[in-house]
Design a protein around this motif. Structure first.
Motif, PDB file in Angstrom:
ATOM      1  N   LEU A  80       0.769  -1.290   0.018  1.00  0.00           N
ATOM      2  CA  LEU A  80      -0.085  -0.145  -0.130  1.00  0.00           C
ATOM      3  C   LEU A  80       0.888   1.341   0.001  1.00  0.00           C
ATOM      4  CD1 LEU A  80      -2.823  -0.841   2.469  1.00  0.00           C
ATOM      5  CD2 LEU A  80      -3.064  -0.404   0.034  1.00  0.00           C
ATOM      6  N   GLU A  81       1.912   1.250   0.816  1.00  0.00           N
ATOM      7  CA  GLU A  81       2.897   2.580   0.900  1.00  0.00           C
ATOM      8  C   GLU A  81       3.600   2.519  -0.283  1.00  0.00           C
ATOM      9  OE1 GLU A  81       5.439   2.231   4.405  1.00  0.00           O
ATOM     10  OE2 GLU A  81       5.743   4.345   4.290  1.00  0.00           O
ATOM     11  N   LYS A  82       3.569   3.694  -0.931  1.00  0.00           N
ATOM     12  CA  LYS A  82       4.498   3.945  -2.050  1.00  0.00           C
ATOM     13  C   LYS A  82       5.276   5.035  -1.836  1.00  0.00           C
ATOM     14  CE  LYS A  82       2.459   1.289  -5.017  1.00  0.00           C
ATOM     15  NZ  LYS A  82       1.030   1.042  -4.639  1.00  0.00           N
ATOM     16  N   ASP A  83       6.662   4.894  -2.223  1.00  0.00           N
ATOM     17  CA  ASP A  83       7.769   5.881  -2.051  1.00  0.00           C
ATOM     18  C   ASP A  83       7.625   6.655  -0.609  1.00  0.00           C
ATOM     19  OD1 ASP A  83       8.260   5.242  -4.701  1.00  0.00           O
ATOM     20  OD2 ASP A  83       6.705   6.795  -5.416  1.00  0.00           O
ATOM     21  N   GLY A  84       7.491   5.937   0.565  1.00  0.00           N
ATOM     22  CA  GLY A  84       7.530   6.378   1.820  1.00  0.00           C
ATOM     23  C   GLY A  84       6.318   6.963   2.154  1.00  0.00           C
ATOM     24  N   LYS A  85       5.192   7.267   1.302  1.00  0.00           N
ATOM     25  CA  LYS A  85       4.037   7.749   1.553  1.00  0.00           C
ATOM     26  C   LYS A  85       2.914   6.854   1.614  1.00  0.00           C
ATOM     27  CE  LYS A  85       1.507  11.755  -0.100  1.00  0.00           C
ATOM     28  NZ  LYS A  85       1.119  12.198   1.202  1.00  0.00           N
ATOM     29  N   LEU A  86       2.106   6.995   3.096  1.00  0.00           N
ATOM     30  CA  LEU A  86       1.161   6.040   3.145  1.00  0.00           C
ATOM     31  C   LEU A  86      -0.030   6.230   2.110  1.00  0.00           C
ATOM     32  CD1 LEU A  86       0.494   6.183   7.076  1.00  0.00           C
ATOM     33  CD2 LEU A  86       1.749   4.761   5.515  1.00  0.00           C
ATOM     34  N   PRO A  88      -3.918   6.683   1.068  1.00  0.00           N
ATOM     35  CA  PRO A  88      -5.043   7.287   1.649  1.00  0.00           C
ATOM     36  C   PRO A  88      -5.877   6.066   2.531  1.00  0.00           C
ATOM     37  CG  PRO A  88      -5.060   8.031  -0.701  1.00  0.00           C
ATOM     38  CD  PRO A  88      -3.945   7.054  -0.461  1.00  0.00           C
ATOM     39  N   ILE A  89      -5.909   5.284   2.490  1.00  0.00           N
ATOM     40  CA  ILE A  89      -6.674   4.341   3.217  1.00  0.00           C
ATOM     41  C   ILE A  89      -5.768   4.051   4.371  1.00  0.00           C
ATOM     42  CG2 ILE A  89      -5.977   1.963   2.475  1.00  0.00           C
ATOM     43  CD1 ILE A  89      -9.347   2.935   3.151  1.00  0.00           C
ATOM     44  N   GLN A  90      -4.552   3.913   4.429  1.00  0.00           N
ATOM     45  CA  GLN A  90      -3.742   3.700   5.724  1.00  0.00           C
ATOM     46  C   GLN A  90      -3.866   5.194   6.631  1.00  0.00           C
ATOM     47  OE1 GLN A  90      -0.145   2.946   3.218  1.00  0.00           O
ATOM     48  NE2 GLN A  90       0.206   1.154   4.719  1.00  0.00           N
ATOM     49  N   MET A 110      -7.463  -3.800   2.720  1.00  0.00           N
ATOM     50  CA  MET A 110      -7.335  -4.133   1.306  1.00  0.00           C
ATOM     51  C   MET A 110      -8.794  -4.275   0.857  1.00  0.00           C
ATOM     52  SD  MET A 110      -4.147  -4.389   0.956  1.00  0.00           S
ATOM     53  CE  MET A 110      -4.021  -4.684  -0.688  1.00  0.00           C
ATOM     54  N   THR A 111      -9.560  -4.659   1.612  1.00  0.00           N
ATOM     55  CA  THR A 111     -10.941  -4.453   1.125  1.00  0.00           C
ATOM     56  C   THR A 111     -11.620  -2.954   0.917  1.00  0.00           C
ATOM     57  OG1 THR A 111     -11.817  -6.521   2.277  1.00  0.00           O
ATOM     58  CG2 THR A 111     -13.477  -5.224   1.550  1.00  0.00           C
ATOM     59  N   SER A 112     -11.171  -2.099   1.702  1.00  0.00           N
ATOM     60  CA  SER A 112     -11.764  -0.807   1.595  1.00  0.00           C
ATOM     61  C   SER A 112     -10.897  -0.165   0.522  1.00  0.00           C
ATOM     62  CB  SER A 112     -11.297  -0.061   3.077  1.00  0.00           C
ATOM     63  OG  SER A 112     -11.675  -0.763   4.121  1.00  0.00           O
ATOM     64  N   HIS A 113      -9.722  -0.566   0.330  1.00  0.00           N
ATOM     65  CA  HIS A 113      -8.845   0.137  -0.889  1.00  0.00           C
ATOM     66  C   HIS A 113      -9.375  -0.357  -2.130  1.00  0.00           C
ATOM     67  CE1 HIS A 113      -5.092   1.451  -2.989  1.00  0.00           C
ATOM     68  NE2 HIS A 113      -5.127   0.379  -3.824  1.00  0.00           N
ATOM     69  N   ALA A 114      -9.849  -1.612  -2.403  1.00  0.00           N
ATOM     70  CA  ALA A 114     -10.736  -1.963  -3.573  1.00  0.00           C
ATOM     71  C   ALA A 114     -11.683  -1.364  -3.676  1.00  0.00           C
ATOM     72  CB  ALA A 114     -10.651  -3.666  -3.502  1.00  0.00           C
ATOM     73  N   GLN A 149     -14.175   6.954   4.764  1.00  0.00           N
ATOM     74  CA  GLN A 149     -14.812   7.991   4.214  1.00  0.00           C
ATOM     75  C   GLN A 149     -13.694   8.994   4.296  1.00  0.00           C
ATOM     76  OE1 GLN A 149     -17.752   8.493   7.526  1.00  0.00           O
ATOM     77  NE2 GLN A 149     -19.445   7.983   5.944  1.00  0.00           N
ATOM     78  N   HIS A 150     -12.734   8.984   5.544  1.00  0.00           N
ATOM     79  CA  HIS A 150     -11.596   9.978   5.547  1.00  0.00           C
ATOM     80  C   HIS A 150     -10.603   9.804   4.260  1.00  0.00           C
ATOM     81  CE1 HIS A 150      -7.772  11.500   6.743  1.00  0.00           C
ATOM     82  NE2 HIS A 150      -8.325  12.113   7.727  1.00  0.00           N
ATOM     83  N   ALA A 151     -10.444   8.689   3.591  1.00  0.00           N
ATOM     84  CA  ALA A 151      -9.734   8.031   2.515  1.00  0.00           C
ATOM     85  C   ALA A 151     -10.268   8.643   1.444  1.00  0.00           C
ATOM     86  CB  ALA A 151      -9.494   6.708   2.580  1.00  0.00           C
ATOM     87  N   ALA A 152     -11.630   8.383   1.196  1.00  0.00           N
ATOM     88  CA  ALA A 152     -12.145   8.824  -0.012  1.00  0.00           C
ATOM     89  C   ALA A 152     -12.184  10.321  -0.121  1.00  0.00           C
ATOM     90  CB  ALA A 152     -13.862   8.419   0.083  1.00  0.00           C
ATOM     91  N   ALA A 153     -12.398  10.929   0.911  1.00  0.00           N
ATOM     92  CA  ALA A 153     -12.406  12.385   0.840  1.00  0.00           C
ATOM     93  C   ALA A 153     -10.926  13.173   0.297  1.00  0.00           C
ATOM     94  CB  ALA A 153     -12.866  13.093   2.093  1.00  0.00           C
TER      95      ALA A 153
END
Lengths: 159, 791
Positions: A80-86, A88-90, A110-114, A149-153
């Motif tokens: 999930l983490e890319k280039d040291g950046k979490l 949004p779901i994390q 993982m479910t939420s990410h999908a 919801q936070h990740a979606a926003a």
């Protein structure tokens, strides 16, 4: 026991392995690749702790054979983490206190990410439906819903 | 009443700040370290063959086929362990249970043989290949029948044992209570059964036992809530085979939920340790979900008869409860040793009851041994369920509003500390304030009006209240011990030269967030930012001795020890500050993070400056360093409380109970981290709803477990779980160092009767007076059908 050579891409890295026919994907990930972020919580595909993405779709890796992942893309919590950046779901789970013991968390994320990949703006009902195959014993789901919801926003404001 | 303003800045992050959790960065990245993540060089795997029968003689165990399975190295049976006198072990309640049987099995899924192999698949193959010849015996499932004359005596291993009664326990004044019942205007009585349930933490139980033959040291990584107690138990149980306490190290790594289920010592742990000692290699055992649900310790299983006596005006005068406690084939409860029925005598609840009597009989049956809590302090949920249910029965009988009846009978605020009829000293409380707040938040009066309108239309809606009092934080050493070890807890705090600190505790978080909240306690007391306080728990080689985390005891005991240790550090810091500032200690004033000179606030030394001086410029004659240890023995328990109101709608077509709204007003005293407290309450409410509506482990007449997997054991999903609404009142504990009370279990304790009372309220006009949990759609639909209102 028959052995099979499989080629699986996991979190972008190519792996080639000899596996038994009956080896479960979750054991392949955890024990052969030592990606222990994917957890095991039941034997009946109910708890979702072992959820990973197989070609982008959430699957419960305790009921997928490693040979079924041959030639396919697997994404685990470690991806999930890319280039040291979490992702949004994390970040959402961190900000909204969406985890306590942390055991269901990788599968839940993982479910939420999908979900967010296919529905960037889910309603509370859609979030609850999407994670209804992932059991959490600590949080009562309230803050998990807020985390998604936070990740979606965050994803919406980024795009 | 309202929450106090934090004394520290958000950067320091002391009490009252919702700082983000320090444990999250590793969990979010899949970098937690749970038992099954541990992989040691040369590690072997163990799997267990289990009994299909609930009660049977073992005629023969044939391990030959299992030994031929490729990868299988050893098969361990009761006969193997008997050579080392390890085939039986003591329980925490001074009963005994088998590690592996030599001649009989006593419950379905009991461990019969263990297979050690080079990988987990081979171990499972080996377990499946173990052949056992059984001769079935009569099965005792019903605890009432277990006490009948002529019932098969189950514990024939106990010389002279002639029946299945384990113990009888009682509290209160029987004669005075009987008199109060005789003189009462009205008496209500109800049979209440709280079924067996299982904590079902998402991580099951397991361990990696690693015995080093050269050093003689045993390290066990295990899913335990109480690592120190486990170390001592291992030393006591296996001392005769050479395990000595200084050579035993228990490590409780990240734990995927505990809820009481990870307090006991299960046979699997002991067998894995024995295997590692004998073979000299690390052995991993991790149970699967079915083993977890079928063999690990259960909770509840209390058959209660509750009675309440009152005057015509609703004044309660006496309560009486008689209980049969089904413990399975061994009393393997995790209670303080002097309390076989836990803290059940909190059953006078939140009410000013002058007379009370309760008695409990423990009974053996052919079921797995137990019981543990299920996110509650020792049998408090059972007690609260009884008093809150019977209180609603009284309201129904008197045709009084259940809120008004509660208000009339609450212990008044000015009566605290309050001495209950069953011997407890409630430390503090303001019960009317919590109920009033809950009523205001949910709009109680409007809901009652709506209910009248709905009923007129034939719609089924109910409103249920629960005003609970908990008893947590065990406990004062005068009364509380486990196998003789007093139930104190501890903190060892060291401040480093650069002003950062490490604090180690005798408890063990399983998701509660101790790494964050304990750091906040230190931050509050010393002004060192919580971000600079490293918290460690769970390794008996490094942490100070403590009794562990369960029964909401961490903040009341170890948290208190943290505050006191920090105050000891502060006392020394004051001496150093006086030395540095060349003033008398009496001339110094403390504010978070620094000592300054009275009247000259510019003359000050920060805690960081003082910490450096403790190692570089401490006064002559003083020991260097800045550290302290505290073993905190609480003077009393703490008594968190709250009022919950639940609104349900019932589907007349399906019998489904839908929780429309649920308002939870909790009072846990002063709060360390509001975000974490709310999270705990959300989780607790969900684990309160679970047994109220969904979860039950039942057995058929042959003792077969009817809910042995997640197919049948219904842990709530996000779909059934409502969006909980929470609020607080704040009544600090007068005896706790920072006024906290503990919170992790309140909601599990308080929620079930609120839900049951709501459902009964929805059906009351049809003549329904009581429903046992879980209130399944089928149960409700049958009532609707019987009453002629099913759609």
């Amino acid at each position: 026991m028959a052995m099979h050579r499989i080629r699986v891409k996991v979190n972008g890295a190519a792996h080639e392995s000899e596996v038994e026919s009956r080896l479960l994907l979750v054991h392949y990930l955890r024990e052969m690749l030592r990606l222990t972020g994917t957890h095991i919580g039941c034997d009946t595909t109910h708890c979702g702790a072992c959820t990973v993405l197989l070609d982008g779709r959430p699957v419960k890796s305790c009921t997928v054979l490693a040979v079924q992942a041959d030639g396919r893309d697997v994404m685990t919590v470690e991806g999930l983490e890319k280039d040291g950046k979490l992702d949004p779901i994390q970040e959402g789970f961190f900000q909204e206190h969406g985890l306590q013991c942390g055991y269901c968390t990788p599968g839940m994320m993982m479910t939420s990410h999908a979900l967010l990949q296919r529905n960037p703006n889910p309603s509370e009902g859609e979030i609850r439906q999407a994670i209804s195959g992932n059991l959490c014993r600590c949080t009562g789901y309230v803050n998990i819903v807020k985390s998604v919801q936070h990740a979606a926003a965050a994803a919406r404001s980024r795009s | 009443m309202s929450a106090p303003t934090p004394k520290t800045t958000p950067e320091v992050g002391g009490m009252g700040h919702s700082i983000k959790r320090k444990e999250d960065p590793r969990f979010l990245r899949g970098r937690g370290n749970y038992v099954d993540d541990i992989q040691l060089p040369g590690m072997l795997h163990m799997d267990i063959a289990r009994s299909p029968y609930a009660h049977a003689k073992i005629k023969k165990i044939d391990t030959e086929k299992a030994m031929k399975v490729p990868g299988v190295l050893a098969v361990i049976t009761g006969a193997t362990l008997e050579q080392y006198k390890l085939h039986w072990m003591p329980t925490l309640m001074s009963d005994t249970q088998m590690v592996l049987p030599t001649d009989r099995v006593m419950y379905q899924a009991q461990e019969v043989a263990a297979v050690i192999a080079t990988d987990r698949y081979a171990a499972a193959d080996g377990a499946a290949a173990v052949e056992v010849e059984y001769e079935p015996l009569p099965v005792v499932v019903d605890p009432f029948k277990a006490l009948e004359p002529g019932a098969p005596v189950l514990r024939t291993d106990k010389p002279g044992k002639k029946d299945n009664r384990i113990w009888h326990w009682e509290a209160g004044d029987r004669a005075a209570t009987e008199k109060a019942f005789r003189e009462a205007d009205v008496v209500v009585k109800e049979q209440i059964y709280i079924p067996r349930i299982h904590v079902a933490s998402i991580e099951t139980c397991g361990c990696v036992a690693d015995f080093d033959r050269v050093t003689g040291k045993l390290t066990v990584f295990m899913t335990t809530q109480a690592p120190h107690a486990i170390r001592t138990v291992f030393a006591l149980v296996a001392g005769h085979v050479g395990l000595s306490e200084e050579k035993i190290r228990i490590v409780s790594p990240d734990i995927g939920g505990g809820f009481g289920g990870k307090v006991p010592v299960y046979p699997g742990y002991v067998i894995a340790v024995a295997a590692s000692v004998v073979i000299g290699k690390p052995v991993k055992w991790v149970e699967d979900r079915m083993e977890n649900l079928q063999a690990d310790s259960f909770a509840r299983d209390y058959h209660m008869t509750a009675e309440l006596a009152a005057k015509k005006d609703g004044t309660m005068t006496a309560v009486r409860i008689k209980t049969l406690a089904d413990h399975g084939y061994a009393d393997a409860a995790a209670n303080p040793s002097k309390f076989p029925a836990g803290l059940f005598s909190i059953c006078t609840g939140s009410y000013d009851l002058k007379n009370a009597f309760c008695e409990v009989d423990g009974v053996y049956t052919n079921k797995p041994p137990g019981g543990v809590a299920y996110r509650c302090s020792f049998r408090v949920t059972e007690a609260v369920h009884a008093i809150e249910r019977i209180t609603d029965r009284l309201a129904q009988e008197l045709k009084m509003d259940p809120a008004a009846l509660r208000m009339k009978n609450f212990i008044p605020k000015e009566k605290f500390p309050y001495h209950s009829a069953l011997g407890w000293e409630y430390d503090s409380g303001d019960y009317p304030a919590a109920l009033k707040k809950a009523m205001d938040l949910i709009g109680y009066d409007a809901l009652r009006k709506e209910q009248v309108e709905k009923r007129a239309k034939g719609e089924l809606m109910g409103i249920g209240i629960s005003s609970f009092t908990e008893i947590v934080g065990a406990g004062p050493s005068k009364h509380f011990d486990i196998l003789g070890i007093k139930m104190f807890d501890s903190c060892e705090l060291r401040v480093h030269p650069t002003g950062k600190a490490i604090a180690r505790f005798g408890t063990k978080s399983q998701g509660q967030g101790h790494e964050t909240t304990y750091a906040q306690i230190i931050a509050e007391e010393l002004g060192i930012p919580a971000a600079h306080v490293q918290v460690e728990e769970g390794d008996t080689d490094t942490a100070p001795y403590g009794l562990g985390t369960y029964a909401s005891r961490s903040t009341p005991t170890a948290g208190a020890a943290g505050a006191i240790a920090a105050r000891k550090v502060r006392d020394k810091a004051k001496k150093i500050a006086a030395h540095l500032l060349e003033v008398s200690e009496d001339d110094l004033v403390w504010e978070p993070g620094k000592f300054s000179v009275k009247g000259a606030p510019q003359k000050a030394k920060t805690i960081q400056e003082i910490a450096l001086a403790a190692y570089t410029n401490h006064p002559q004659g003083m020991e260097a360093g800045l550290e302290a240890v505290d073993y905190y023995d609480p003077p009393n328990l703490t008594f968190p409380f709250g009022s919950y109101i639940c609104v349900v709608d019932i589907d007349r077509g399906t019998g489904e109970v839908k929780i429309r709204r649920f308002v939870a007003v909790d009072d846990c005293g002063n709060i360390i981290n509001p975000m974490i407290v709310d999270g705990q309450i959300h989780g607790g409410l969900t684990m309160g709803m679970a047994p109220a509506l969904l979860e039950e482990i039942s057995y058929d007449e042959q003792g077969n477990n009817q809910a042995g997997s997640f197919m049948d054991y219904l842990v709530p999903t996000a779909m059934e779980t409502p969006s909980w609404e929470t609020a607080k009142t704040t009544t600090p504990s007068p005896h706790h160092p920072f006024g906290a009370k503990g919170v992790g279990e309140s909601a599990t304790v308080g929620a079930p009767p609120a839900i049951v009372n709501a459902v009964v309220d929805a059906l009351a006009h049809l003549g329904v007076k009581h429903l046992d949990i879980p209130i399944t759609p089928e149960k409700v639909w049958r009532i609707l059908k019987e009453k002629g209102v099913a759609e």
